[in-house]
Design a protein around this motif. Structure first.
Motif, PDB file in Angstrom:
ATOM      1  N   GLY A   1      47.671  34.129  40.767  1.00  0.00           N
ATOM      2  CA  GLY A   1      47.092  34.677  41.989  1.00  0.00           C
ATOM      3  C   GLY A   1      48.063  34.916  43.122  1.00  0.00           C
ATOM      4  O   GLY A   1      47.651  35.358  44.200  1.00  0.00           O
TER       5      GLY A   1
ATOM      6  N   VAL B   1      50.615  43.258  43.459  1.00  0.00           N
ATOM      7  CA  VAL B   1      49.929  42.744  42.278  1.00  0.00           C
ATOM      8  C   VAL B   1      49.752  41.237  42.431  1.00  0.00           C
ATOM      9  O   VAL B   1      50.512  40.579  43.141  1.00  0.00           O
ATOM     10  CB  VAL B   1      50.698  43.037  40.962  1.00  0.00           C
ATOM     11  N   ARG B   2      48.756  40.727  41.755  1.00  0.00           N
ATOM     12  CA  ARG B   2      48.560  39.276  41.671  1.00  0.00           C
ATOM     13  C   ARG B   2      49.162  38.811  40.352  1.00  0.00           C
ATOM     14  O   ARG B   2      48.886  39.393  39.302  1.00  0.00           O
ATOM     15  CB  ARG B   2      47.076  38.918  41.708  1.00  0.00           C
TER      16      ARG B   2
ATOM     17  N   ARG C   1      47.298  41.552  38.091  1.00  0.00           N
ATOM     18  CA  ARG C   1      46.064  42.196  38.557  1.00  0.00           C
ATOM     19  C   ARG C   1      46.367  43.042  39.794  1.00  0.00           C
ATOM     20  O   ARG C   1      47.104  42.602  40.692  1.00  0.00           O
ATOM     21  CB  ARG C   1      45.010  41.138  38.906  1.00  0.00           C
ATOM     22  N   ASP C   2      45.789  44.220  39.832  1.00  0.00           N
ATOM     23  CA  ASP C   2      45.984  45.123  40.960  1.00  0.00           C
ATOM     24  C   ASP C   2      45.571  44.456  42.266  1.00  0.00           C
ATOM     25  O   ASP C   2      44.515  43.833  42.349  1.00  0.00           O
ATOM     26  CB  ASP C   2      45.144  46.389  40.746  1.00  0.00           C
ATOM     27  N   ASN C   3      46.424  44.595  43.279  1.00  0.00           N
ATOM     28  CA  ASN C   3      46.091  44.119  44.621  1.00  0.00           C
ATOM     29  C   ASN C   3      46.483  45.168  45.656  1.00  0.00           C
ATOM     30  O   ASN C   3      46.692  44.857  46.811  1.00  0.00           O
ATOM     31  CB  ASN C   3      46.792  42.783  44.903  1.00  0.00           C
TER      32      ASN C   3
ATOM     33  N   ASN D   1      50.525  36.836  45.429  1.00  0.00           N
ATOM     34  CA  ASN D   1      50.584  38.241  45.800  1.00  0.00           C
ATOM     35  C   ASN D   1      52.050  38.692  45.778  1.00  0.00           C
ATOM     36  O   ASN D   1      52.816  38.349  46.672  1.00  0.00           O
ATOM     37  CB  ASN D   1      49.973  38.428  47.195  1.00  0.00           C
TER      38      ASN D   1
ATOM     39  N   GLU E   1      54.866  41.730  45.682  1.00  0.00           N
ATOM     40  CA  GLU E   1      54.985  43.096  46.185  1.00  0.00           C
ATOM     41  C   GLU E   1      56.377  43.642  45.931  1.00  0.00           C
ATOM     42  O   GLU E   1      57.361  42.917  45.981  1.00  0.00           O
ATOM     43  CB  GLU E   1      54.705  43.093  47.684  1.00  0.00           C
TER      44      GLU E   1
ATOM     45  N   HIS F   1      52.701  34.974  49.197  1.00  0.00           N
ATOM     46  CA  HIS F   1      53.030  36.396  49.162  1.00  0.00           C
ATOM     47  C   HIS F   1      54.543  36.518  49.232  1.00  0.00           C
ATOM     48  O   HIS F   1      55.178  35.969  50.136  1.00  0.00           O
ATOM     49  CB  HIS F   1      52.391  37.129  50.348  1.00  0.00           C
TER      50      HIS F   1
END
Length: 128
Positions: A117, A112-113, A92-94, A119, A121, A68
């Motif tokens: 994958g 988002v990813r 992808r929305d996270n 994360n 921000e 992250h």
């Protein structure tokens, strides 16, 4: 104080396209790129502002678990722009743009990813 950080990605070109779009929306640009022949290990691309790369993408086996990383921005509009650009670039929305009062009353972020994958921000701490 952190000077630089980064992620390892499985598809270097796809990830460069993703990060160029997503980070471009918050004022970051691709500043440096070095092939494995120069680094002695793998291909890398550095993003940042004002000629200083502080976020690096490296070709390889992605971090597991995914990491992250949050980018601090000065306006909520930049958070919104980051989110739209990242989604349009294949993220992808996270967690869409919004206030996260559980962090503090003015924490406005979007998550988002990336293609592997991670994360990613964008966050604004300003009151408006």
């Amino acid at each position: 104080m952190i000077d630089h950080t980064g992620v390892v990605v499985s598809d270097f070109e796809r990830s460069k396209a993703f990060y160029s779009a997503a980070l471009g929306a918050i004022g970051y640009a691709l500043i440096a790129e070095y092939p494995a022949a120069v680094t002695g290990d793998t291909d890398v691309a550095g993003y940042g502002e004002d000629g200083k790369a502080d976020f690096w993408v490296a070709r390889g086996t992605p971090n597991d678990p995914p990491v992250h990383i949050a980018f601090r921005v000065d306006t909520r509009a930049r958070v919104d722009a980051f989110y739209r650009a990242a989604i349009d670039a294949g993220g992808r929305d996270n967690g869409g743009p919004g206030v996260r009062e559980h962090y503090h009353p003015h924490y406005y972020g979007a998550f988002v990813r990336d293609p592997d994958g991670h994360n990613i921000e964008a966050v604004c701490h300003a009151a408006v």
